[in-house]
Design a protein around this motif. Structure first.
Motif, PDB file in Angstrom:
ATOM      1  N   SER A 965       0.873  -1.184   0.000  1.00 10.27           N
ATOM      2  CA  SER A 965       0.000   0.000   0.000  1.00 10.27           C
ATOM      3  C   SER A 965       0.901   1.221   0.000  1.00 10.27           C
ATOM      4  N   GLU A 966       1.704   1.334  -1.036  1.00 17.62           N
ATOM      5  CA  GLU A 966       2.756   2.350  -0.979  1.00 17.62           C
ATOM      6  C   GLU A 966       2.216   3.776  -1.054  1.00 17.62           C
ATOM      7  N   GLU A 967       1.025   3.956  -1.612  1.00 19.11           N
ATOM      8  CA  GLU A 967       0.542   5.312  -1.761  1.00 19.11           C
ATOM      9  C   GLU A 967       0.436   6.010  -0.410  1.00 19.11           C
ATOM     10  N   LEU A 987       9.952  -1.733  -5.677  1.00 22.97           N
ATOM     11  CA  LEU A 987      10.599  -0.965  -6.745  1.00 22.97           C
ATOM     12  C   LEU A 987       9.811   0.296  -7.065  1.00 22.97           C
ATOM     13  N   VAL A 988       8.484   0.180  -7.088  1.00 18.15           N
ATOM     14  CA  VAL A 988       7.679   1.329  -7.506  1.00 18.15           C
ATOM     15  C   VAL A 988       7.950   2.527  -6.607  1.00 18.15           C
ATOM     16  N   SER A 989       7.991   2.279  -5.302  1.00 20.58           N
ATOM     17  CA  SER A 989       8.215   3.433  -4.412  1.00 20.58           C
ATOM     18  C   SER A 989       9.701   3.803  -4.366  1.00 20.58           C
ATOM     19  N   MET A1147       2.041   9.086  -6.946  1.00 20.43           N
ATOM     20  CA  MET A1147       3.216   9.817  -6.469  1.00 20.43           C
ATOM     21  C   MET A1147       4.267   9.898  -7.592  1.00 20.43           C
ATOM     22  N   ASN A1148       4.480   8.749  -8.198  1.00 21.67           N
ATOM     23  CA  ASN A1148       5.497   8.738  -9.250  1.00 21.67           C
ATOM     24  C   ASN A1148       5.109   9.694 -10.369  1.00 21.67           C
ATOM     25  N   ILE A1152       7.444  12.739 -11.577  1.00 21.69           N
ATOM     26  CA  ILE A1152       7.945  12.846 -12.955  1.00 21.69           C
ATOM     27  C   ILE A1152       7.619  14.237 -13.493  1.00 21.69           C
ATOM     28  N   GLU A1153       6.401  14.661 -13.247  1.00 19.36           N
ATOM     29  CA  GLU A1153       6.019  15.982 -13.747  1.00 19.36           C
ATOM     30  C   GLU A1153       6.910  17.060 -13.144  1.00 19.36           C
TER      31      GLU A1153
END
Length: 1888
Positions: A965-967, A987-989, A1147-1148, A1152-1153
């Motif tokens: 639940s990384e968000e 990896l995602v976080s 978040m990612n 990125i933005e």
């Protein structure tokens, strides 16, 4: 060998009177009849005794074998040894027949044959068939007869050459399905066969036991135990030779059918008979002695003979029940140490190490009883014993196998065979001919063990499995050595020594192959898998191969001697370990078999544990060693895979503890690292063989038993072990830990700099494979097959057979995926397109190929699979190149694409843990570091590294952990991550996590240090740095140690063990070499996302190149998998990853933005010093230069290739590449030539002549023309024969010899042409050179040692420009090439004037011009032309060496070349134009040379035919009056075309056009008259009178001279004055002319008669005067050519039908000259009317030459010819061949047919083709061309269903004629272009 003579030698003998001594056969028959009668009585005791006595005397083996005893003297009475022996056989035959004839007896017995089996036994090299559709056992085979009698259409069958021999299974429903039986064996015939009458075989039952006993006695006598353990093969063979008749006699008995076989079975298996005859107890001294020899032989074989009265009568003595009195050896049953007393000693002492205690089997005494005790209770058993002792003589083997159709015998024999199994192994090990012996053993065993029912029975009753496993174990124990793996000093493990003969020569294969064979039966395999004792023993056997052939890396100098033992090692693992494993696996397919898998896995793990203990393994592998052989690991892996895939077992229940898993992964991982090292050239000092091992390990036949299980095992370990531990182990094994630092400089203690990059690539590639490969992790069999096929097709287009070979199939034939099976074909058709074989202009043959479909490239191309399966690294590049080409072509991606990312099949739930590797901090740190290094341009990083890094990131995003639940995780401040780099493991976080500072260890010289000292001026700066989360130095090694310790502690505390001290590896870098390291802190301030975005900028070379796509189109995030991103380069890959990471987390997306908004200037590569930059640039420049060079070379090669193709293209008219010869404009008088050597151009002059490059070759193509259109077929049965009477050559020969019989020889030689056979054909490539240049060119070739298949001494060379083969130079005559100015002026002289001029010109003698260079060359080229052909094709004169011969030969050369050109134009001139033949023709130059030489011979003007043609000679009679002298050939018998050439070549050159036309006109009149004469002979008597009458009416009309009827009637009336027409009988009339002649048909006949002359004249005119040939329709060819030659008057109107007569232009009054011509014939036909008539009818309508027509299916040729016998020696030749020109059957390389050192094919090529032969090799389906002293393999014209050749018939699939190829072959033959088109020529030294 002397069967004792009838003379009494000793022993009880009956009174002499009873049986006459050596009486004639009659007496034998009488005796036999008398005995048979006596035995038929109810009380037959007397008869029996009498018979016994007789046999005792006849079959007496008392006297030693004459041969074996050395003396050849006639021992005993009765003649030599042979006589007595034959006598004994005669007796036996008489007695068996009971007084009747033996042949009748045989026939009678055959009538009762109930056999429903074929059972035909064959030996090696026999051609048999195997049908997979009908076979139940994979070993099933059929003889050709049964195969062709059965119906196998559409089945998957092939023909094969038997390697070891075999037997036909037709009729045996245990081995094949009944539907495949042939017609003869389909009927179950036992029902309708009558019962065998008792008295028929009664005598056999009495005689045969004695006969067989006699044979056994001979075998006992003949065997002498070899002295120094070297069996003297000579002696054994001698004995066997002497026994040949006896064994053949037994073999013949078996062929009498079932009735006799059952009698033999009774005799062979009857124990009482054996006991009575052989016990050696009787008073017969001979028998005693024989028995002693038998016991000695047993003892010397290391066998004991249990003399045991209790057991004796029992059927099955169970060894070990009774007290064994061991004879000769004092060993009790348990004394295992004593086992192989005989052959323990022959191993040399040095390997004494390997002699360790033998493993005891599950039951106490089984061991010894298997190995040592042999007890013979019947003849069969002792016969087999001697068969083995004598090393399986072929005859004995055949006899024993011939008996197999008898079921009772089959069982008894199988049991006996099993009983002798250990003994067979011992004999095999000692044998010097182990290959032959192996084949013979397998020949027997495959017949016994392929039958499941029988195998099961023997397994149950005779402990077959125990015996086999024990015997294999014993066999291998003889060649063990101490293992040097890991702990060299203290290792207790032993492995086989691959250098031993046993392994090197594959001596073990018969036993292993039997084992594999019986494991293929389910019932047997189940027993094996249930028997724990057997499994333990088997694992013990497998462990002998674990770690064999250890490689140690050479670090200093190159190894002296490259051992090739690795062949033996790989073969041994595949055959002895992997194949039995696949056999067992095939029975573990369903849930019910779970127990078996558990057993195997359990004992496998135990064996592995023992192995780790034996080699003293803790946790670190020894450095610089690798073995590719880990069969125990692979057994474990494969059974695990099966358990999860098919048996639904829980994986964890089969896995050991963590510590064991850590050990298990080490060695397979070591192999993967070593592969990378080998490919990085780190093992070069070990020689080429180490590369060979790396290649074999992944090669298609081995990969699924080696690399696949290894990778699967690593995947299992990775899914269960701690991911950080696993990842760090990988990088440590690959030796790149030191490279993974943020610092720009580092020092690698274990790796040289130049190897770092490729090792890093290796490590990353390995991880990619490990994480993407799904072969054992969830793919179905069909998906696997498809993936394998796609990978192979992507590397290269493949033929069907190579694809079958490259797809790794289960090595065990019963596994199900049979190559060529339905699934294979259906998958192939969905992934590939078939490209039919095409021909390139160069003539190179192509095979039918499969190429991937477009959608396969688009969606299925999988670089990972390609990398896994490539044996050669270049194949990966080839696949990428093909992929790139596809994308360019289909317009999907223009640039250089990266390997595409491919979606994977989902993982089987048991292996989900594997994906944790992608979500562990260690991997993330590595990825982060590598991205950073790439961005900063550190050295040693390639695009390939980046590609792999991105691939891993993408894999991680695809397989992100679900539970995360990384968000919700808030971006806690930097203080959260003091302790490590990343906060979590997802990896995602982690991608968005910024890393600010990193502490690195760098050498003191590193640039980072200098900068840091500036940065850290104030101490508080540093302090603040400390708090802001500097990541610590991250050491992979330390991390791994920590984890390892944790695991060990955990497991040890559970098991309450002592904690092992951590094992520290000794670093082996030289002391003091490493510079001291210091710590520096780097400022990074990047996250993986920011690095990716910067990389995007860097790759695209533009600032701010990345713009998040979802800002424009939010849809992008919702619908995943955007097709546009499938193919592309690094930029696309980065975009795809960023998109995926944004899709997975808001978040990612936000980060990125943000990064993109910050408009980051690209990071300057500030971390690089100038010096480094220089080296980097240098590297890059070098790389670029290298690439440029490659490109140039490739371009150059392709240019050269395309030039070669154009130059080689012999037939295509478009190519104008060779120089046009006729370039001269009309007004230019001199032709200019370019010399291709010196490059100068100029005219050819007397002093410096230029010449054409020519190839002279003798040719008999013209001689092969025939006059009927029915094609000649290759004979394929005895009835079909080819008779060469109707060929052009034969007809011309007959004509010449006929003329020579009756006419003057010199005149005959002017009346015909020769050269139909062995004529010289001259062809040129069109290039010219100065003759002096050519001479120096030849000199240089002579000095050049590397010659390519031609012999300079014979004048051969290749054209310096186009490389076409040539062997002479034809000088060009100075002056204009085309006599344009001479013929353009119309001539207005009268015909009479011209005739006079011609006569005058011919009369001038042609003196040879002065000695100039030109004339010398002309002379030498003439010599060349003569030497081109054989003498027999030049000398036709009766007086050898007469000048007439040369004269005839010279004008015939011109004729041959013109006729051949005509054939190349298709036999007529309708197509017209200057064809290619014209452009490259050298006829003009050839004519000059010939004319120059012909003018040296003057024809006496008296005899010049020109006179006879153009003048009326007054006193005819004076010429004919001289009776005793042979007359001249009458002018009407002359060949007009030959006359034309003679007339033209006698004129001075260059010739004037008007003279040419004049000669043609005059000759046409003669030709026309010949046509009329021939017509008159063809017509019937009535036709003739009608014609005569019709013509006479019109005789006085104005155009009588041009009227066909008038002339015909006149010819008839003139000729009928002789006896020409008289002698015909009426019946002949009817035969000659069944047709009614109409004026039209007559005109047609005359035109056809004249056309060949017109064609040749027109061609000649075309070449001499350069006129183009007109094109026309076929029906108007005559008129067009006639007008072209000037025969037709210009004002000729074409409105009424064209008549050939209108072309006539008589030089003198027609009727007078006809009278003159006819009178010559008249005087001849008065004596010889028949011959006179035959000579008039000249057959001139030849069809084009063709090769023989071949049958559609190759099998028809093969079946007829491969058994056909040689006409010389009546044996079947080893290499039969057949000539495709004339159908003659020849022996290739056959010594039987050799004549004066010429083998038959070469001889035939000279006789049939004047040096050119085209042969079809029957056993290879290939065509071989012989041209003079060279030969080449042309290829095959028979292809299989997939458009492929099958050279040597290896695959044995049905082959069909490929008409296009055959046409190409024929075309090359006719055009004489073999030399130019085929490239691989070699000398044959007359040995073909």
């Amino acid at each position: 060998m002397a069967a004792a003579a009838a003379a009494a030698v000793g022993g009880p003998q009956p009174a002499q009177s009873e049986v006459p001594e050596q009486g004639p056969a009659l007496d034998k028959a009488a005796t036999a009849a008398h005995l048979k009668a006596a035995l038929s009585r109810p009380d037959n005791r007397a008869g029996a005794e009498e018979l016994q006595a007789l046999l005792e005397r006849v079959l007496n083996a008392e006297r030693p074998l004459a041969g074996a005893a050395g003396g050849e003297e006639a021992a005993g009475g009765g003649g030599g040894p042979g006589a007595a022996e034959e006598d004994a056989l005669e007796w036996c035959k008489c007695l068996l027949a009971g007084g009747g004839g033996y042949d009748e007896f045989c026939a009678a017995v055959r009538a009762y044959d109930p056999a429903a089996l074929c059972g035909l036994v064959w030996t090696a090299n026999f051609v048999a068939y195997r049908c997979r559709t009908c076979g139940i056992s994979p070993c099933m085979s059929l003889c050709a007869e049964c195969f062709h009698q059965g119906d196998h259409t559409g089945h998957d069958f092939n023909m094969f050459r038997s390697q070891a021999g075999g037997a036909c299974d037709c009729g045996d429903s245990n081995v094949m399905r009944e539907s495949g039986f042939c017609r003869r064996h389909q009927i179950k015939s036992s029902s309708n066969i009558p019962c065998v009458p008792k008295d028929l075989l009664m005598m056999s039952e009495f005689v045969l036991p004695r006969f067989i006993f006699c044979l056994i006695q001979y075998l006992r006598e003949g065997y002498n135990e070899p002295a120094a353990d070297v069996p003297s093969e000579k002696d054994l063979n001698k004995v066997l030779q002497l026994l040949e008749p006896q064994i053949s006699f037994l073999e013949d008995l078996t062929k009498m059918g079932g009735a006799m076989r059952s009698v033999l079975t009774q005799v062979l298996t009857n124990q009482q008979n054996y006991k009575d005859l052989t016990s050696g107890l009787g008073e017969n001294a001979c028998a005693k002695k024989s028995h002693e020899k038998y016991l000695i032989a047993l003892k010397s074989s290391g066998l004991t003979y249990p003399e045991d009265k209790l057991v004796y009568g029992m059927q099955e003595p169970s060894a070990g029940t009774s007290t064994l009195l061991v004879q000769g050896l004092a060993g009790a049953p348990g004394a295992l140490g004593q086992v192989e007393s005989s052959d323990e000693e022959d191993q040399d002492g040095s390997q004494g190490l390997g002699k360790r205690k033998r493993v005891k089997l599950s039951s106490g005494t089984k061991d010894q009883s298997i190995m040592d005790v042999l007890k013979h209770k019947s003849f069969l058993e002792e016969l087999l014993f001697w068969t083995i002792k004598y090393e399986f003589p072929q005859k004995m083997v055949t006899f024993l196998l011939n008996m197999l159709p008898d079921q009772e015998y089959k069982v008894a024999f199988t049991k006996t065979f099993v009983q002798h199994y250990a003994f067979i192994m011992k004999t095999l090990k000692k044998s010097h001919e182990s290959d032959t012996m192996s084949n013979r053993i397998v020949h027997i065993s495959v017949q016994l063990f392929s039958n499941e029912e029988l195998a099961r029975q023997v397994t149950e009753e005779c402990q077959l499995l125990d015996i086999m496993v024990t015997v294999l174990l014993y066999m291998m124990e003889s060649c063990l050595i101490k293992s040097e793996l890991q702990d060299e000093e203290n290792s207790l493990h032993v492995v086989v020594n691959c250098g031993e003969a046993l392994l090197k020569n594959n001596t073990y294969w018969p036993l292993v192959s039997d084992f594999i064979n019986i494991l293929s039966h389910q019932s047997v395999a189940k027993r094996f898998l249930e028997d724990h004792g057997l499994l333990v023993t088997w694992m013990n056997f497998v462990s002998f191969f674990q770690g064999m052939n250890l490689n140690k890396r050479e670090l200093n100098e190159h190894v002296e001697f490259e051992s090739q033992t690795y062949y033996a090692a790989f073969a041994a693992e595949l055959e002895a370990c992997a194949q039995p494993m696949w056999g067992l696996l095939s029975h573990c397919k369903v849930r019910e078999t779970q127990e078996y898998t558990r057993n195997v896995v359990r004992y496998c793990l135990e064996a592995l544990q023992d192995w780790f203990d034996a080699i003293n393994f803790v946790d670190e592998p020894a450095p610089n060693q690798v073995t590719f052989h880990l069969p125990l690991h692979r057994y474990y892996a494969m059974f695990l895979s099966k358990a999860v895939k098919c048996q639904e077992l829980d994986l964890d229940s089969l896995l050991p503890d963590q510590e064991m898993l850590m050990k298990l992964m080490i060695h397979p991982l070591q192999i993967q690292a070593s592969l990378a090292e080998i490919h990085s050239n780190m093992w070069v000092r070990n020689g080429l063989q180490i590369k060979g091992q790396a290649m074999t390990y992944v090669q298609s036949h081995f990969c699924n038993s080696m690399i696949d299980p290894d990778i699967y095992l690593l995947q299992v370990c990775a899914s269960r072990l701690d991911p950080d531990y696993f990842i760090s182990s990988v990088f440590e094994r690959f030796k790149v830990v030191d490279l993974l630092t943020m610092a720009s400089q580092h020092h690698n203690t274990v790796l040289d700099v130049e190897h770092e990059r490729s090792m890093l690539e290796g490590a990353l590639t390995f991880l990619v494979i490990l994480l993407s490969l799904r072969l054992h992790l969830g793919m179905s069999d069909d998906e696997i097959l498809r993936a394998e096929m796609v990978a192979q097709l992507c590397m290269n287009d493949r033929t069907h057979s190579s694809l079958l070979d490259l797809i790794p199939e289960n090595p065990n034939p019963k596994s199900g995926i049979i190559p060529g099976s339905y699934s294979f074909e259906s998958v192939l058709s969905t992934v590939a397109d078939f490209k039919a074989p095409v021909f390139e202009p160069g003539g190179s043959m192509q095979q039918g190929m499969y190429t991937p479909k477009a959608e396969v490239w688009d969606q299925e191309f999988d670089p990972v699979m390609v990398i896994l399966r490539t044996v050669y690294r270049r194949d990966v590049q080839s696949a990428m190149d093909r992929y790139t080409a596809f994308l360019k072509q289909s317009g999907k991606f223009p640039g250089n694409p990266w390997p595409p990312y491919k979606k994977r099949t989902s993982l089987h739930p048991s292996y989900k843990g594997l994906m944790r590797l992608l979500h562990c901090k260690t991997l993330h740190i590595v990825l982060f570091t590598l991205l950073y290094k790439i961005l900063m341009d550190h050295q040693n990083l390639s695009e390939h590294v980046l590609c792999m890094v991105l691939y891993l990131i993408e894999l991680g995003l695809e397989n992100s952990a679900e539970d995360d639940s990384e968000e919700e995780v808030s971006m806690g401040g930097p203080e959260r991550c003091h302790d490590s780099w990343f906060p979590g493991s997802n990896l995602v976080s982690n991608m968005r996590h910024f890393i600010n500072y990193v502490r690195v260890r760098v050498p003191e010289t590193a640039p980072e240090l200098k900068r840091d000292s500036l940065a850290g001026t104030s101490s508080d700066d540093l302090g603040s740095l400390q708090n802001s989360g500097t990541a610590q130095v991250f050491s992979l090694v330390a991390e791994r140690r920590k984890k390892f310790q944790e695991i060990i502690n955990r497991s040890s505390s559970e098991a309450n063990q002592v904690i092992r001290p951590p094992y520290t590896p000794k670093k082996w870098s030289a002391p003091g070499s490493a510079p001291p390291l210091t710590t520096a802190i780097l400022e990074i301030k990047e996250s993986i996302l920011s690095l990716l975005i910067k990389l995007h900028h860097k790759l695209s070379g533009k600032q701010n190149s990345y713009y998040p796509p979802w800002l424009d189109d939010i849809e992008v995030l919702i619908q995943p998998e955007i097709p546009k991103y499938n193919h592309g380069d690094g930029i696309t890959a980065v975009e795809r990853i960023l998109l995926k990471s944004a899709m997975q987390s808001r978040m990612n997306k936000r980060i990125i933005e943000e990064i993109c908004r910050k408009v980051t200037p690209p990071v300057p590569p500030k971390k690089i010093t100038a010096a480094e930059k220089k080296t980097l640039d240098k590297e890059e420049r070098r790389q670029k230069a290298r690439e440029r060079q490659q490109k140039l070379l490739a371009e150059f090669a392709s240019r050269q290739k395309s030039f070669m193709e154009t130059a080689m293209d012999v037939e295509s008219p478009e190519n104008e590449s060779p120089m046009e010869i006729a370039t001269a404009e009309p007004q230019v008088s001199e032709a200019v030539y370019d010399c291709v050597i010196c490059g100068q151009s100029g005219p050819s002059s007397e002093d410096r002549p230029a010449g054409l490059v020519v190839l002279l070759q003798a040719s008999s193509v013209l001689g092969q023309c025939r006059d009927n259109t029915e094609p000649k077929k290759l004979p394929i049965s005895e009835e079909e024969q080819i008779y060469p009477w109707d060929t052009c050559a034969a007809v011309h020969d007959v004509r010449l010899s006929l003329l020579q019989r009756y006419f003057k020889d010199s005149s005959c030689l002017l009346a015909v042409s020769i050269g139909w056979e062995g004529g010289v054909y001259v062809q040129t490539c069109g290039h010219t050179l100065h003759i002096d240049c050519h001479k120096s060119y030849m000199e240089s070739l002579r000095n050049d040692q590397v010659l390519q298949g031609f012999s300079v001494d014979k004048g051969e060379f290749t054209c310096p420009l186009c490389r076409q083969f040539a062997n002479s130079v034809l000088p060009c005559y100075p002056g204009s090439n085309v006599e344009s100015n001479l013929w353009q002026r119309p001539s207005n002289k009268s015909t009479q004037d011209l005739i006079k001029e011609v006569e005058e010109l011919q009369g001038r003698p042609g003196a040879f011009p002065s000695e100039t260079n030109l004339s010398k060359e002309m002379e030498s080229v003439m010599k060349d032309i003569k030497n081109t052909t054989q003498k027999k094709y030049r000398d036709y004169s009766k007086t050898p060496g007469s000048p007439d011969n040369d004269f005839l030969f010279m004008y015939s050369v011109a004729r041959t070349n013109l006729e051949l050109e005509l054939i190349h134009r298709g036999g007529s001139l309708c197509s017209g134009g200057a064809s290619t033949a014209g452009k490259r023709s050298c006829l003009n130059q050839l004519f000059h040379v010939l004319a120059l030489h012909m003018r040296l011979y003057t024809i006496d003007s008296e005899y010049n035919p020109w006179k006879k043609l153009t003048q009326l000679i007054e006193d005819m009679n004076s010429q004919l009056g001289n009776e005793e002298q042979q007359p001249e050939v009458p002018i009407l018998y002359h060949d007009v075309t030959s006359l034309l050439l003679i007339q033209i070549l006698l004129m001075p050159q260059p010739l004037r056009k008007e003279h040419f036309s004049c000669i043609v006109k005059v000759l046409f009149t003669l030709l026309y008259t010949q046509a009329l004469a021939a017509l008159s002979v063809k017509g019937s008597e009535e036709d003739r009178s009608a014609w005569k009458h019709a013509g006479a009416l019109r005789k006085n009309t104005c155009d009588a001279e041009k009227s066909c009827e008038v002339l015909l009637s006149f010819v008839i009336s003139e000729l009928s004055k002789g006896k020409l027409y008289c002698e015909e009988g009426t019946q002949e009339c009817a035969m000659v002319s069944p047709i009614a002649w109409s004026p039209e048909s007559m005109e047609k006949y005359i035109q056809a008669f004249c056309l060949p002359f017109l064609r040749i004249s027109s061609l000649l005119q075309h070449h001499l005067f350069g006129e183009d040939l007109p094109s026309c329709q076929e029906e108007e060819e005559f008129s067009v050519l006639a007008s072209c030659l000037g025969l037709l008057p210009a004002f000729y109107q074409t409105d009424h039908p064209f008549l050939s007569a209108s072309c006539l232009d008589w030089p003198v009054t027609a009727l007078d000259i006809i009278t003159q011509w006819c009178s010559e014939i008249r005087s001849f036909t008065e004596r010889h009317a028949e011959q006179g008539k035959a000579l008039l009818i000249q057959e001139s309508r030849w069809k084009l030459p063709h090769l023989l027509q071949l049958p559609e299916n190759y099998n028809t040729i093969f079946q007829y010819y491969h058994r056909k016998t040689c006409s010389v020696c009546t044996k079947v030749p080893k290499d039969p061949a057949v000539c495709l020109v004339c159908g003659t059957f020849v022996c290739l390389k056959g010594l039987c047919c050799k004549q004066q050192s010429y083998c038959e094919c070469v001889l035939h090529s000279q006789n049939c083709g004047a040096g050119t032969g085209i042969f079809l090799l029957i056993n290879a389906s290939v065509i071989i061309i012989i041209r003079g002293h060279r030969f080449c393999l042309w290829g095959s014209v028979y292809l299989d269903a997939h458009g492929e050749e099958d050279r040597d018939l290896r695959r044995g699939k049905p082959l069909y004629i490929c008409e296009e190829r055959y046409r190409v072959l024929e075309q090359q033959w006719i055009a004489h272009t073999f030399d130019h088109i085929n490239k691989r020529w070699g000398p044959h030294y007359n040995g073909l």
